[in-house]
Scaffold this motif. Structure first.
Motif, PDB file in Angstrom:
ATOM      1  N   UNK A  10      -2.060  52.418  31.593  1.00 37.48           N
ATOM      2  CA  UNK A  10      -1.226  51.995  32.347  1.00 37.48           C
ATOM      3  C   UNK A  10      -0.079  52.777  32.671  1.00 37.48           C
ATOM      4  N   UNK A  11       0.220  53.066  34.046  1.00 36.42           N
ATOM      5  CA  UNK A  11       1.146  53.810  34.371  1.00 36.42           C
ATOM      6  C   UNK A  11       2.025  53.043  35.519  1.00 36.42           C
ATOM      7  N   UNK A  12       3.326  52.776  34.968  1.00 38.11           N
ATOM      8  CA  UNK A  12       4.373  51.815  35.709  1.00 38.11           C
ATOM      9  C   UNK A  12       4.917  52.860  36.836  1.00 38.11           C
ATOM     10  N   UNK A  13       5.055  52.221  38.002  1.00 42.44           N
ATOM     11  CA  UNK A  13       5.496  53.082  39.003  1.00 42.44           C
ATOM     12  C   UNK A  13       6.336  52.087  39.849  1.00 42.44           C
ATOM     13  N   UNK A  14       7.609  52.752  40.262  1.00 36.99           N
ATOM     14  CA  UNK A  14       8.575  51.651  41.218  1.00 36.99           C
ATOM     15  C   UNK A  14       8.461  52.198  42.588  1.00 36.99           C
ATOM     16  N   UNK A  15       7.425  52.774  43.027  1.00 36.34           N
ATOM     17  CA  UNK A  15       7.143  53.592  44.331  1.00 36.34           C
ATOM     18  C   UNK A  15       8.217  54.661  44.919  1.00 36.34           C
ATOM     19  N   UNK A  16       9.179  55.208  44.210  1.00 29.45           N
ATOM     20  CA  UNK A  16       9.924  56.138  44.542  1.00 29.45           C
ATOM     21  C   UNK A  16       9.454  57.520  44.092  1.00 29.45           C
ATOM     22  N   UNK A  17       9.928  58.456  44.499  1.00 30.95           N
ATOM     23  CA  UNK A  17       9.722  59.679  44.005  1.00 30.95           C
ATOM     24  C   UNK A  17       9.825  60.006  42.787  1.00 30.95           C
ATOM     25  N   UNK A  18      10.744  59.187  42.102  1.00 23.27           N
ATOM     26  CA  UNK A  18      10.801  59.350  40.508  1.00 23.27           C
ATOM     27  C   UNK A  18       9.728  58.971  39.727  1.00 23.27           C
ATOM     28  N   UNK A  19       8.555  58.269  40.617  1.00 19.49           N
ATOM     29  CA  UNK A  19       7.372  57.719  39.733  1.00 19.49           C
ATOM     30  C   UNK A  19       6.444  59.080  39.870  1.00 19.49           C
ATOM     31  N   UNK A  20       6.597  59.824  40.572  1.00 19.54           N
ATOM     32  CA  UNK A  20       5.356  61.006  40.619  1.00 19.54           C
ATOM     33  C   UNK A  20       5.244  61.759  39.537  1.00 19.54           C
ATOM     34  N   UNK A  21       6.026  62.267  38.691  1.00 21.95           N
ATOM     35  CA  UNK A  21       5.747  62.685  37.195  1.00 21.95           C
ATOM     36  C   UNK A  21       5.179  62.061  36.513  1.00 21.95           C
ATOM     37  N   UNK A  22       5.429  60.631  36.508  1.00 24.50           N
ATOM     38  CA  UNK A  22       4.665  59.713  35.641  1.00 24.50           C
ATOM     39  C   UNK A  22       3.321  59.516  35.972  1.00 24.50           C
ATOM     40  N   UNK A  23       3.113  59.509  37.358  1.00 23.63           N
ATOM     41  CA  UNK A  23       1.715  59.336  37.760  1.00 23.63           C
ATOM     42  C   UNK A  23       0.945  60.600  37.308  1.00 23.63           C
ATOM     43  N   UNK A  24       1.389  61.817  37.550  1.00 27.26           N
ATOM     44  CA  UNK A  24       0.775  63.078  37.241  1.00 27.26           C
ATOM     45  C   UNK A  24       0.432  63.373  35.891  1.00 27.26           C
ATOM     46  N   UNK A  25       1.412  62.830  34.971  1.00 30.80           N
ATOM     47  CA  UNK A  25       1.137  62.888  33.566  1.00 30.80           C
ATOM     48  C   UNK A  25       0.110  61.921  33.054  1.00 30.80           C
ATOM     49  N   UNK A  97      -4.704  43.314  29.422  1.00 30.34           N
ATOM     50  CA  UNK A  97      -5.803  44.173  29.343  1.00 30.34           C
ATOM     51  C   UNK A  97      -5.871  44.789  28.100  1.00 30.34           C
ATOM     52  N   UNK A  98      -5.090  44.759  27.187  1.00 28.86           N
ATOM     53  CA  UNK A  98      -5.085  45.302  25.695  1.00 28.86           C
ATOM     54  C   UNK A  98      -4.855  47.026  26.019  1.00 28.86           C
ATOM     55  N   UNK A  99      -4.080  47.291  26.683  1.00 26.04           N
ATOM     56  CA  UNK A  99      -3.909  48.730  27.225  1.00 26.04           C
ATOM     57  C   UNK A  99      -3.525  49.674  25.991  1.00 26.04           C
ATOM     58  N   UNK A 100      -4.164  50.815  25.908  1.00 28.23           N
ATOM     59  CA  UNK A 100      -3.995  51.656  24.865  1.00 28.23           C
ATOM     60  C   UNK A 100      -2.625  52.569  24.887  1.00 28.23           C
ATOM     61  N   UNK A 101      -2.090  52.614  26.052  1.00 31.45           N
ATOM     62  CA  UNK A 101      -0.686  53.480  26.406  1.00 31.45           C
ATOM     63  C   UNK A 101      -0.353  53.019  27.643  1.00 31.45           C
ATOM     64  N   UNK A 102       1.132  53.137  27.582  1.00 29.49           N
ATOM     65  CA  UNK A 102       1.963  52.881  28.743  1.00 29.49           C
ATOM     66  C   UNK A 102       2.633  54.132  29.053  1.00 29.49           C
ATOM     67  N   UNK A 103       2.519  54.505  30.444  1.00 25.74           N
ATOM     68  CA  UNK A 103       3.406  55.764  30.633  1.00 25.74           C
ATOM     69  C   UNK A 103       4.686  55.248  31.834  1.00 25.74           C
ATOM     70  N   UNK A 104       5.684  55.634  31.432  1.00 28.78           N
ATOM     71  CA  UNK A 104       7.040  55.182  32.360  1.00 28.78           C
ATOM     72  C   UNK A 104       8.031  56.184  32.552  1.00 28.78           C
ATOM     73  N   UNK A 105       8.791  56.142  33.455  1.00 22.65           N
ATOM     74  CA  UNK A 105       9.835  57.150  33.712  1.00 22.65           C
ATOM     75  C   UNK A 105      10.893  56.579  32.895  1.00 22.65           C
TER      76      UNK A 105
END
Length: 288
Positions: A10-25, A97-105
């Motif tokens: 699961x990748x949490x995004x706030x829709x700002x440009x700050x979310x781009x690195x989290x999405x790519x990782x 969903x029993x996620x195995x990893x969360x990616x956040x900024x």
């Protein structure tokens, strides 16, 4: 020791440009594990009150999706928009969903969430999902770099699960892994044999073939563990720190001083691994 398998990220995004690195990782990890990636944005309830506000959220979400679509090697992605309190709804989604990893900024410190940020804080406080916190220093337009130098801070009961994740990431990225065992001066002096047996136990957990796919170092220090971890991370220029969380209610989100110290680092990603069997706080709104 079995390798960690991440089936749902699961990748949490706030829709700002700050979310781009989290999405790519998150995309990079999803490709490595051939896992399902779920990109989740939770809009505050009041943002859904008008048609124009809904359009703004939709447009921003589509703009973020285009960053993923530029990657020709992208993994399958599900894009999800929810409404409500971001911290509560995201943690609830991860539990469901029993996620195995969360990616956040990483968030800027605040009086309510400290260095963790409200979203990561809620995930760690109410779920058993490991959280990868990316530093704020990453460039939005840069591709994610492999983790070449990893440091794993271990101590007694938290060590096995933490070491398992560190070894798995080291295998994926063919990294140099430093296992740091830091003990308080009074503990080391009072029972040297206990400290030695703890190190020997951890050493026995490392698979025999691990040295074929990564370079493993051991570092034993005495002093305040959080300070020792920060000093070693800076000295080794590590780009990923793997630490455990205690689940202790008196610490911030059950993190403990070592994890909190790691999160103060500005140039390293931090993977926080909950201790197996740790009792987590369940918010009444999440249990509903």
């Amino acid at each position: 020791m079995d390798r960690v398998v991440l089936r749902r990220i699961v990748c949490a995004v706030d829709l700002s440009e700050r979310s781009v690195p989290s999405l790519k990782q998150a995309l990079q990890l999803a490709r490595l594990h051939r896992s399902e990636l779920l990109v989740v944005h939770v809009a505050e309830q009041w943002l859904a009150s008008t048609a124009s506000a809904q359009r703004n959220v939709t447009d921003a979400f589509l703009a973020l999706r285009r960053h993923a679509e530029r990657d020709t090697l992208t993994a399958p992605v599900r894009w999800i928009v929810a409404h409500g309190n971001p911290a509560i709804e995201l943690a609830r989604f991860i539990r469901r969903i029993n996620a195995d990893l969360a990616v956040v900024g990483a968030a800027r410190p605040s009086s309510s969430a400290g260095v963790v940020g409200t979203v990561a804080h809620a995930i760690l406080r109410t779920t058993a999902c490991p959280v990868l916190v990316l530093p704020r220093t990453l460039e939005n337009d840069a591709s994610p770099k492999p983790y070449r130098t990893i440091i794993c801070g271990v101590s007694s009961g938290l060590s096995t699960a933490t070491l398992r994740y560190a070894l798995s990431f080291a295998q994926e990225f063919e990294s140099r892994l430093t296992i740091l065992n830091a003990a308080f001066d009074h503990v080391r002096g009072a029972d040297h044999n206990w400290v030695k047996s703890d190190i020997d136990r951890l050493r026995a957990e490392i698979p025999n073939d691990a040295h074929n796919w990564c370079l493993i170092d051991e570092l034993v220090t005495s002093g305040e563990p959080a300070e020792e971890l920060v000093k070693a991370t800076r000295r080794l220029e590590s780009d990923l720190v793997v630490v455990g969380s205690t689940g202790a209610s008196e610490s911030e989100g059950g993190l403990g001083s070592v994890a909190l110290g790691a999160l103060m680092l500005t140039n390293a990603s931090v993977l926080i691994v909950p201790a197996p069997g740790t009792a987590r706080e369940i918010d009444k709104t999440m249990a509903a």
